[in-house]
Scaffold this active site. Structure first.
Site, short mmCIF file in Angstrom:
data_model
loop_
_atom_site.label_atom_id
_atom_site.label_comp_id
_atom_site.label_asym_id
_atom_site.label_seq_id
_atom_site.Cartn_x
_atom_site.Cartn_y
_atom_site.Cartn_z
CG HIS A 1 39.29 37.46 37.73
ND1 HIS A 1 40.50 37.23 37.11
CD2 HIS A 1 39.41 38.68 38.31
CE1 HIS A 1 41.30 38.27 37.30
NE2 HIS A 1 40.65 39.17 38.02
NE ARG B 1 46.13 39.16 32.13
CZ ARG B 1 44.92 39.65 32.34
NH1 ARG B 1 44.68 40.95 32.19
NH2 ARG B 1 43.92 38.86 32.73
CB CYS C 1 40.50 46.46 36.17
SG CYS C 1 40.02 46.65 34.44
CG ASN D 1 43.59 41.06 40.65
OD1 ASN D 1 42.55 40.91 40.02
ND2 ASN D 1 44.67 41.61 40.11
CG HIS E 1 38.83 42.67 41.11
ND1 HIS E 1 39.69 43.66 40.75
CD2 HIS E 1 38.93 41.73 40.14
CE1 HIS E 1 40.30 43.35 39.62
NE2 HIS E 1 39.84 42.17 39.22
#
Length: 316
Positions: free
Chosen positions: A226, A33, A259, A268, A228
């Site tokens: 999460h 995703r 993103c 990521n 990066h």
């Protein structure tokens, strides 16, 4: 106790456990995703389906499969229904999907989704650029979505983006993150993922934010992080969060994606890089690192570029 790897063909890190670390960590795989939505190459549905299945075969038990957003916004994921239907049910594997609104939830339920996620922002600028409304408007939009999902007994994850820095507003006050996180929990979200969307966080900043979240009465068991790797801080930030008791981390196989609404968000955290560090710390995840790296190399071939993961590159 430490163990030494003696294989010259399949190198692995030396296992050296550190006091105070969690006994086990859940890896929340976002490659299908969050990874693919930011890639310029359109990946065929059949390839995406095999990607999800390969990730599951490697031992990942939580794989965010797709997003039921408008194809106008994320054309790379315009096959969400077809993908989820093709993947079907995988034994022991959770397949959450992102939904932006009631219409997205309708589509997700029709495709057989059994777990969803909603995506909010800690900052006004990103909320307006990402979802076309202010923070309050975004939260108001999600309330009926979360309520309907919970009435159907579906777990709901609440993402909070821009928790550390914002490309338009700069530094983000932890109190703003706590406010949005609290609202998501109060409306019924069963877990939260706090995102360093542009990768500006550092270990001290991570601990400061977690202190603020804990001080607001939000249990660490409800929190995932999460990260990066824009400034090379992702693994250092994971380590800091581990010392604070966080046991779930988002990552993307091969480090794909970023993103699409924050152009400074590059990369990521690669799942393989995360696994390498966790293995060295003696923290089990149940994921086969070699099998996952093979899958990331395979996907890199479909994307037409090498994997940005350092571990994948080193194992190659």
């Amino acid at each position: 106790m430490t163990t030494k790897n003696t294989s010259s063909t399949n190198p692995l890190p030396r296992v050296a456990p550190q006091r105070g670390m969690p006994e086990r960590v859940r890896v929340y795989e976002v490659g299908p995703r969050d990874g693919l939505q930011a890639e310029s190459v359109r990946v065929p549905t059949a390839v995406k389906t095999e990607f999800v299945r390969r990730l599951a075969d490697a031992g990942l038990t939580t794989i965010e499969a797709t997003s039921f957003v408008s194809p106008r916004w994320i054309p790379q994921l315009d096959d969400a229904h077809e993908l989820l239907t093709a993947v079907g049910t995988l034994d022991g594997v959770r397949l959450p999907v992102l939904v932006p609104n009631d219409r997205g939830l309708d589509r997700a339920l029709a495709a057989g989704a059994r777990e969803i996620a909603v995506f909010a922002s800690a900052t006004e600028s990103f909320a307006k650029n990402n979802l076309g409304r202010d923070v309050e408007g975004v939260l108001a939009m999600f309330e009926p979505v979360v309520r309907r999902a919970r009435s159907a007994d579906l777990p709901v994850r609440g993402y909070v983006s821009m928790c550390f820095g914002d490309p338009w507003e700069g530094d983000v006050d932890p109190r703003r993150v706590v406010s949005v996180a609290r609202r998501l929990l109060d409306m019924g979200c069963t877990s939260l993922s706090l995102g360093d969307t542009i990768g500006t966080g550092t270990p001290g900043h991570v601990l400061e934010l977690l202190d603020a979240v804990g001080g607001a009465g939000i249990a660490s068991e409800l929190i995932a992080l999460h990260f990066h790797d824009t400034y090379g801080q992702a693994l250092a930030n994971v380590h800091a969060a581990l010392t604070a008791g966080i046991t779930e981390f988002d990552s993307s196989a091969g480090g794909i994606g970023g993103c699409p609404y924050a152009k400074s968000a590059t990369g990521n955290l690669a799942t393989e890089d995360l696994l390498w560090m966790l293995r060295g710390l003696g923290i089990p995840t149940g994921v086969d690192l070699a099998a996952l790296a093979d899958t990331s190399r395979w996907m890199a071939g479909h994307l037409g570029r090498p994997s940005p993961s350092r571990v994948v590159t080193a194992l190659t």
